[in-house]
Every structure is written in C-alpha cells, then in structure tokens.
Write a protein that holds these residues in place. Structure first.
Motif, PDB file in Angstrom:
ATOM      1  N   VAL B  26       0.854  -1.189   0.000  1.00  0.00           N
ATOM      2  CA  VAL B  26       0.000   0.000   0.000  1.00  0.00           C
ATOM      3  C   VAL B  26       0.892   1.242   0.000  1.00  0.00           C
ATOM      4  CG1 VAL B  26      -1.850   1.268   1.151  1.00  0.00           C
ATOM      5  CG2 VAL B  26      -1.834  -1.234   1.228  1.00  0.00           C
ATOM      6  N   ALA B  27       0.922   1.917  -1.126  1.00  0.00           N
ATOM      7  CA  ALA B  27       1.724   3.133  -1.255  1.00  0.00           C
ATOM      8  C   ALA B  27       0.899   4.321  -0.770  1.00  0.00           C
ATOM      9  CB  ALA B  27       2.147   3.341  -2.699  1.00  0.00           C
ATOM     10  N   HIS B  28       1.556   5.259  -0.124  1.00  0.00           N
ATOM     11  CA  HIS B  28       0.806   6.368   0.470  1.00  0.00           C
ATOM     12  C   HIS B  28       1.701   7.582   0.661  1.00  0.00           C
ATOM     13  CE1 HIS B  28       2.781   4.065   3.638  1.00  0.00           C
ATOM     14  NE2 HIS B  28       2.914   5.227   4.258  1.00  0.00           N
ATOM     15  N   GLN B  29       1.077   8.702   0.891  1.00  0.00           N
ATOM     16  CA  GLN B  29       1.775   9.915   1.318  1.00  0.00           C
ATOM     17  C   GLN B  29       1.083  10.409   2.572  1.00  0.00           C
ATOM     18  OE1 GLN B  29       4.412  12.059  -0.531  1.00  0.00           O
ATOM     19  NE2 GLN B  29       4.779   9.896  -0.962  1.00  0.00           N
ATOM     20  N   THR B  30       1.866  10.968   3.486  1.00  0.00           N
ATOM     21  CA  THR B  30       1.263  11.575   4.675  1.00  0.00           C
ATOM     22  C   THR B  30       1.724  13.022   4.775  1.00  0.00           C
ATOM     23  OG1 THR B  30       3.057  10.986   6.186  1.00  0.00           O
ATOM     24  CG2 THR B  30       1.297   9.355   5.906  1.00  0.00           C
ATOM     25  N   TYR B  31       0.878  13.816   5.421  1.00  0.00           N
ATOM     26  CA  TYR B  31       1.171  15.240   5.612  1.00  0.00           C
ATOM     27  C   TYR B  31       0.764  15.610   7.031  1.00  0.00           C
ATOM     28  CZ  TYR B  31       1.015  14.790   0.551  1.00  0.00           C
ATOM     29  OH  TYR B  31       1.210  14.361  -0.741  1.00  0.00           O
ATOM     30  N   GLY B  32       1.551  16.436   7.701  1.00  0.00           N
ATOM     31  CA  GLY B  32       1.239  16.837   9.078  1.00  0.00           C
ATOM     32  C   GLY B  32       1.756  15.801  10.068  1.00  0.00           C
ATOM     33  N   THR B  33       1.323  15.938  11.320  1.00  0.00           N
ATOM     34  CA  THR B  33       1.854  15.117  12.409  1.00  0.00           C
ATOM     35  C   THR B  33       0.721  14.385  13.117  1.00  0.00           C
ATOM     36  OG1 THR B  33       3.530  16.843  12.723  1.00  0.00           O
ATOM     37  CG2 THR B  33       3.345  15.175  14.452  1.00  0.00           C
ATOM     38  N   LEU B  34       0.927  13.108  13.336  1.00  0.00           N
ATOM     39  CA  LEU B  34      -0.068  12.321  14.076  1.00  0.00           C
ATOM     40  C   LEU B  34      -0.040  12.772  15.537  1.00  0.00           C
ATOM     41  CD1 LEU B  34      -2.093   9.944  13.947  1.00  0.00           C
ATOM     42  CD2 LEU B  34      -0.171   8.396  14.420  1.00  0.00           C
ATOM     43  N   SER B  35      -1.212  13.117  16.085  1.00  0.00           N
ATOM     44  CA  SER B  35      -1.272  13.584  17.472  1.00  0.00           C
ATOM     45  C   SER B  35      -0.998  12.412  18.409  1.00  0.00           C
ATOM     46  CB  SER B  35      -2.663  14.164  17.754  1.00  0.00           C
ATOM     47  OG  SER B  35      -3.640  13.146  17.622  1.00  0.00           O
ATOM     48  N   PRO B  36      -0.561  12.705  19.638  1.00  0.00           N
ATOM     49  CA  PRO B  36      -0.289  11.618  20.595  1.00  0.00           C
ATOM     50  C   PRO B  36      -1.496  10.696  20.790  1.00  0.00           C
ATOM     51  CG  PRO B  36       0.522  13.710  21.434  1.00  0.00           C
ATOM     52  CD  PRO B  36      -0.233  14.038  20.188  1.00  0.00           C
ATOM     53  N   LYS B  37      -2.713  11.270  20.768  1.00  0.00           N
ATOM     54  CA  LYS B  37      -3.923  10.436  20.920  1.00  0.00           C
ATOM     55  C   LYS B  37      -4.340   9.763  19.612  1.00  0.00           C
ATOM     56  CE  LYS B  37      -6.379  13.127  24.509  1.00  0.00           C
ATOM     57  NZ  LYS B  37      -7.542  14.029  24.634  1.00  0.00           N
ATOM     58  N   ARG B  38      -3.624  10.053  18.546  1.00  0.00           N
ATOM     59  CA  ARG B  38      -3.951   9.501  17.215  1.00  0.00           C
ATOM     60  C   ARG B  38      -5.401   9.799  16.815  1.00  0.00           C
ATOM     61  NH1 ARG B  38      -0.116   4.283  16.630  1.00  0.00           N
ATOM     62  NH2 ARG B  38       1.471   5.039  18.060  1.00  0.00           N
ATOM     63  N   ASP B  39      -5.831  10.997  17.173  1.00  0.00           N
ATOM     64  CA  ASP B  39      -7.242  11.341  16.917  1.00  0.00           C
ATOM     65  C   ASP B  39      -7.414  12.445  15.874  1.00  0.00           C
ATOM     66  OD1 ASP B  39      -6.248  13.475  18.319  1.00  0.00           O
ATOM     67  OD2 ASP B  39      -7.755  13.427  19.933  1.00  0.00           O
ATOM     68  N   ASN B  40      -6.350  12.777  15.184  1.00  0.00           N
ATOM     69  CA  ASN B  40      -6.437  13.892  14.220  1.00  0.00           C
ATOM     70  C   ASN B  40      -6.216  13.436  12.772  1.00  0.00           C
ATOM     71  OD1 ASN B  40      -3.709  13.339  14.458  1.00  0.00           O
ATOM     72  ND2 ASN B  40      -3.083  15.487  14.131  1.00  0.00           N
ATOM     73  N   VAL B  41      -6.647  12.206  12.484  1.00  0.00           N
ATOM     74  CA  VAL B  41      -6.336  11.626  11.166  1.00  0.00           C
ATOM     75  C   VAL B  41      -7.436  11.921  10.144  1.00  0.00           C
ATOM     76  CG1 VAL B  41      -5.856   9.496   9.910  1.00  0.00           C
ATOM     77  CG2 VAL B  41      -5.068   9.762  12.289  1.00  0.00           C
ATOM     78  N   ILE B  42      -7.017  12.434   9.022  1.00  0.00           N
ATOM     79  CA  ILE B  42      -7.929  12.581   7.876  1.00  0.00           C
ATOM     80  C   ILE B  42      -7.410  11.712   6.741  1.00  0.00           C
ATOM     81  CG2 ILE B  42      -8.812  14.149   6.105  1.00  0.00           C
ATOM     82  CD1 ILE B  42      -8.818  16.375   8.124  1.00  0.00           C
ATOM     83  N   VAL B  43      -8.254  10.807   6.279  1.00  0.00           N
ATOM     84  CA  VAL B  43      -7.913  10.035   5.081  1.00  0.00           C
ATOM     85  C   VAL B  43      -8.536  10.743   3.884  1.00  0.00           C
ATOM     86  CG1 VAL B  43      -8.435   7.915   3.801  1.00  0.00           C
ATOM     87  CG2 VAL B  43      -7.525   7.780   6.137  1.00  0.00           C
ATOM     88  N   ILE B  44      -7.715  11.018   2.889  1.00  0.00           N
ATOM     89  CA  ILE B  44      -8.223  11.581   1.634  1.00  0.00           C
ATOM     90  C   ILE B  44      -8.193  10.470   0.585  1.00  0.00           C
ATOM     91  CG2 ILE B  44      -7.763  13.243  -0.213  1.00  0.00           C
ATOM     92  CD1 ILE B  44      -6.724  15.167   1.878  1.00  0.00           C
ATOM     93  N   CYS B  45      -9.304  10.280  -0.084  1.00  0.00           N
ATOM     94  CA  CYS B  45      -9.425   9.226  -1.102  1.00  0.00           C
ATOM     95  C   CYS B  45      -9.359   9.871  -2.479  1.00  0.00           C
ATOM     96  CB  CYS B  45     -10.744   8.474  -0.938  1.00  0.00           C
ATOM     97  SG  CYS B  45     -10.962   7.753   0.703  1.00  0.00           S
ATOM     98  N   HIS B  46      -8.499   9.332  -3.319  1.00  0.00           N
ATOM     99  CA  HIS B  46      -8.335   9.983  -4.627  1.00  0.00           C
ATOM    100  C   HIS B  46      -9.353   9.486  -5.648  1.00  0.00           C
ATOM    101  CE1 HIS B  46      -6.268   6.719  -6.824  1.00  0.00           C
ATOM    102  NE2 HIS B  46      -5.448   6.554  -5.809  1.00  0.00           N
TER     103      HIS B  46
END
Lengths: 387, 387
Positions: B26-46
């Motif tokens: 699974v190839a991917h790119q990430t942007y920004g920083t994962l918060s300690p609680k891991r609660d700030n994740v946005i998945v963008i679907c192309h």
C-alpha cells in the motif's frame, strides 16, 4: 445489388474549399406526387449517420425508414399531399458521391483524398437535384440535428427558394462540446489497427473497431441520462455472470451490464452500413458549421432579408443540441425581422426524441405544415381536419 | 528512481471476488503530524486517475499535488492540525499493488490476470494501512468523485471508525450513463493495435492510442458545456490552417480547433503516467459500485446505525455526478436517522470544480472540519478564526 435512385451530374461540383468533385452523383428517394405547379415539394435533410431511406426499408439492414412514422400517406408529413425528396448527403456512403465513390480516372475510390465538405456544399448538391427536377421553390425544408443545419443553410443560402423551414433539435453552430465528442470518435478511428493511415480500402479492410467506438460515443450523446437509466439502469445482461455460488456477492464479476451490451451491438451493427471516411468527412462538416462566423459573428445578419417562415423545435432533455441553442437561433431570426415560431417539446428521451414517438412533436409538424400550406395557397389536403 | 512511501503486507488481501492478492503493498503519502492520541487523522481518497500525491509534486510529471491548494499548513485541510493520509488505490499504478506489480512466483506483472476489485476491496486495503499505523478511528474521510465512493464505503463498512465524512461530487451508485462512458473507454483500449489481447506488457508496448482516447472521453465528462465553451469555444489553434489566400473562406480546412488540441494533449500526456490495466480495473470498480444493491435496493438500509457525520457536497454544473445523486444520498442518510448536511456549490465548471479554485467550496470544507473538530473534542487549531 441494391438499386439506388440517383442522378449523375458529369460537370460535378466545386466545393467551398476550392476543390472540384466530378462527376457528382446525388442519390435520393422520393415519396408522393409532384403537383402540376411543382409547388408541393418538401425536402427532408437527414442527420449525421442517416440516409435517404426516410420512409422505405434500408437496403442494407432491412429496417424500416428512419422517419417512417412521420412520412407517409396521412402521416404528419403527408405524402398524399406533399412530394417529399430526401437525398443522401454529399460525402455520404449510400449512393451520393463520397469517399467510397470511384475517383474519376483512377479506378480507385476517393478514400482519404475526398476533399472536406461544408453544409453549403451539401446543400448545393441538393440544389442541383432540385434544379434537375425543374423545381423553383420548395414548399418546406425539414430536418433534425445535422439535418437542421442543412435546413438553416438552405434558408440562408437560397432565401427565395424556401417558403417554410423546420430546423429541429439543432443549432446555428457546432459547440465546443460537440466538436470534442467528434474528435474522440475521429481519434478512435485513427487508432484502429486497420486504419492504415487512411488507406484501409487498398488493404481490403475496414477500421471496424474504431468506427464502432465512434458510434458508441454518438449513441451516448443521443440519449438523455434519464432515458439510459430507464432503458438499462444497472441491469446485468443475463447469462454473462458466471455463477459463483457466493450468495454474498451480487456483483457481476466478469459479467456485462445491459447498457454495455446495447452499445456494443449498436457499434458493431453500424460498421456494416457506414464508411469510416464518410464518418470523418461528415463529422468535420458539422464541426465547420457556424452560421454567425460568416457574418463577423453576427448571427442575425445571416437571416437579414430571409422571408422563409421558420418553426424551430427543440426537446427539453436534449443535451447535445440543447434548447438554449434553439433560443439563440430564434432570437437571431427575430432580430433580423424574420418570421419564426418556437416550440420546446417536453420529453425526457434526449436528442433522439425527434426520431421517436412524441405526439406533441407530431402535432407540431402537422400543424405547421397545414398552416403554411394555407399561407402558400396550396390546395387543402385531406389531413387538414386531423390537426 | 522515485522513492515511494509504502507498507507491504506479506499476507496480502482476499478480495470480494474470492481471489487473493499477496503480498499487498500500500503506497501512500502523509502530511502533518499524528497527534499523541492519534485522533487527528484525515484520510483523503483519490479519484479515478488520481494518486497519493495529494499535496506533493507528482514523481512522473513533476506537477504540484492534485489538491495542493486544499491540503497544507493553514489551508482548508490544515496540516498544522490534522494528520493527512492518502493511499494509492488497490489496482492502481503508483506503488500500491495492481496490474503492473509483479505477481509472486512468476517474475512477471499481474497484467490482465489481476482480479477485479471493488470499492470494498479498495477501502479494505486502506484499513490495513490504518491498522498498521495503530489508528483506531479516523477523524474524517474526504474524497471527490470515485474518492467519494470510497468515503461512503468507509462510513458504511466501518461505521465505528469514521467520525466525519465528506463525499464530494459523487453518487451512491454508478449510473447507466457513467457505465456507458467507461465502456467506450474500455473498447478504445481493447481496440488498440498494441493491446495484444491484454498481453501488451509481454510485448514491451503500451496501448497508448486507446488509453489516450479513453482519457479524452473522461475529460469531456469532467467539464461542463459552459466551461468548454468559455475555455475554447470554436477557436482555431494558430498555425494549423494553411493560408489559402481565399478571403471568403474563414473555415479551418485542415486546421485544428483548440478543443481538439487540448484533448489530444491531455490524452497523450496521460499515457505517460497511467497503466491501461489499472484503468480497466478501476473503471470496473466504479461500475460495480451500488450501495443500495447490497441492501435489496434500499439505499437507506446501508446507513442504518451509522453515526458518522456527513457533509455531502455537489456542484451545480456537474453532469457526470449531478446534484440529484447527492440529493438521493442525503435523503437515504436522513431516512436512516443519520447526521447529514448538504451543500450545492454554484459553479459552471462541471465535475472538475472540486479540483479548482472555488472559494465557497473551500469555506465549506474548512467550516465542516472545524465544526466537527469541536464536536470531536480535538484541541482548537489556529485556523479556527479563519472561518
């Protein structure tokens, strides 16, 4: 061998591009009887992939004429009363001179060397036939889609020779989107392995796959989204899905949607009756069409002094030649002080609606022709009371 | 050689069709920083022909990321606040396992033997990556067009793992017209001389002409008629018309309309970065998509018990995924007692509008994400005041 009604003009025709095509053969069908005064003539102009078999069976497919529900005794275009002429367009492949015709002195078909033609050229070829028949003035010219482009060209190029005109589901110019779809079709043909740089005839093959793709594109644009959904929705073609035994999966892995099957059938069927070079030539003639551009972008100038009575017809769900184009046309005729009425037929069947059972449309044609016949002083037809 | 961020899962993935693909990368790119609680994740679907390079330059074309105006520090999808993940879809050709990947044990790419995939499979591959990152719940899933189909699949297949969702310019099912356009594209690919029954890779060639035609079809459907007219109208590409010296003829005999030139460029450019089998695989995954069919045609049943907060967005001139589809979706979520808001953005640029500068759209995304962040109890971002 199919017998084709045609007249050959040895002197040929000089086209707008400057090239000459000689001899010129104009294939046609007629219906009804020419009146002694020769004043009951209706010319019907066919659409892109149509032909002269407007109300008689197609010699290749055996199918009924493409407008047989509209043209005939007692029908809206009443052949008990009117003499109807329909010619195959210049550049076509059903008998009129086009890319499949032999180029004089070469023993070979014109093929890719057939020169570009315009709506002016297409109508000029029809005029030669009308002159040959000794007809001075047409009672009416009627046509839908590209047929409507010819109607507009008739009325503006020969304003004294057209009493009434019905441009149907058409436009005073080919839009960017229409050009774009045509270009996709052309590229599909050019990309076919049998294209051979346009010399497929010399190789004894036809670029059937590319031509089929071109036809598929066309078919999508002829139908409204609603019509496609009603006709096919997401139905699967029976027998195309291998039974997987998996009750959870209702998915047609390896199967075919009905809409795909329909398009493939339409595509492959088309290649039996149409030539790729004709397709290219005629699609280009449509792309060239822009009445206003010949008057510095002033569309109404094209209608200045034109006394023809117009009845412009559009269909509400037609997205290929939308109602807005007909409105542009009507405004231009009005600005030029012309005679024009306008009807938008409410239909959800898209561009194709002009070929289908649409009672309001039938009434519009019948009513307009009867009204015009009275104005033109034609003897009353039996159908007058049927309006 | 382009370095691709990716995770490989040796155990692979079992697809809805029953076949197994292993290993799965699974190839991917990430942007920004994962918060300690891991609660700030946005998945963008192309979308269909998109990829994971949402906000970084494309490694093949060098062009900026396809949503770089939307995703980044201080932008509507604010990477100072959110951790954004975008994966290349299963079946794609930018690093995630697909037809161009080597099939284990064969030394050759999967090619035409790559099994059919569905939106469920595509999202399941994304879930493996999310699990690998130790992320339980996504703050939001966002995507346009086919990306929106993934958003809907995420929310309905994993209802406890998606807090908020933005399906944009999309539909709960692929329509007959959409299938029809895809079928034209597929037939253009199958008809290419380099197709070789799907074995083009073994022949060291690509079916570039067919793939280009497919892309041209797509491009027409992505733009509104108005946008095509405004961008190109009937303009002729300079230098393509031989000067005939005939002042009467303004016709581009032998010339090229700008819209044709544009489509040819888009078509040929595309073949540098996209694989034909990937095109076929993904177009088929879209055609399979029909959320309601999995609940006996009852679309609202798909959303029963789903607590995700939806913001559905459509664009007024989008005719590929028209507003009516979004309304169908909104009604179904409402019927299921779900949370949904709906915005139709007024734009005349067609389906493509979601990728373009549309200030109202930016405000909608920013506003929804900020409101949802408050509801989710995320720490306030600096951008809160920018709404």
């Amino acid at each position: 061998m199919v017998e084709v009604q045609s007249i050959t003009f040895p002197e040929g025709i000089t086209l707008q591009c400057g090239e000459k095509v000689a001899p010129l053969r104009v294939a046609h069908q007629t219906y009804g009887t020419l009146s002694p005064k020769r004043d009951n003539v209706i010319v019907i102009c066919h659409a892109f992939t149509g032909d002269q078999y407007v109300a008689s069976p197609h010699p290749v497919t055996g199918k009924p004429g493409w407008w047989s529900r509209m043209v005939g005794p007692g029908l809206p275009i009443d052949t008990d009363r009117f003499f109807v002429i329909c010619t195959n367009v210049l550049g076509g492949c059903m008998g009129t001179t086009g890319p499949t015709s032999e180029r004089a002195g070469t023993g070979r078909p014109w093929g890719k060397d057939f020169p570009p033609v315009t709506m002016h050229d297409i109508v000029a070829a029809q005029v030669k036939l009308i002159d040959h028949f000794g007809i001075d003035r047409l009672f009416a010219v009627i046509g839908g889609s590209m047929g409507g482009m010819q109607v507009l060209t008739w009325a503006t190029d020969y304003p004294d020779r057209v009493f009434a005109a019905m441009p149907i589901a058409t436009s005073p110019f080919q839009s960017a989107q229409n050009i774009a779809f045509n270009e996709v079709s052309r590229q599909a043909i050019y990309g076919d392995p049998n294209w051979h740089g346009g010399d497929y005839q010399a190789h004894g093959v036809i670029p059937a796959r590319g031509l089929a793709v071109a036809r598929m594109v066309g078919h999508i644009t002829y139908l409204s989204e609603e019509a496609l959904t009603r006709k096919f929705g997401r139905e699967i073609r029976p027998g195309t899905v291998p039974s997987s035994g998996d009750p959870l999966s209702a998915l047609p892995f390896g199967g075919m949607f009905q809409v795909e099957s329909y398009l493939r059938y339409q595509g492959s069927n088309f290649t039996r009756r149409f030539d790729a070079h004709s397709y290219l030539t005629i699609s280009r003639a449509m792309d060239f069409f822009d009445l206003g551009s010949e008057h510095e972008g002033n569309l109404s100038a094209a209608f200045r002094g034109v006394k023809t009575r117009f009845c412009v017809v559009s269909f509400s769900s037609d997205w290929l030649f939308p109602t807005s184009r007909s409105r542009t046309l009507v405004r231009a005729i009005n600005q030029a002080g012309g005679h024009v009425s306008f009807v938008e037929i409410d239909s959800d069947r898209g561009h194709d609606a002009f070929l289908l059972e649409e009672p309001d449309f039938d009434r519009t044609i019948r009513g307009f022709l009867n009204g015009m016949a009275r104005q033109a002083g034609l003897s009353a037809g039996e159908c007058d009371n049927a309006v």
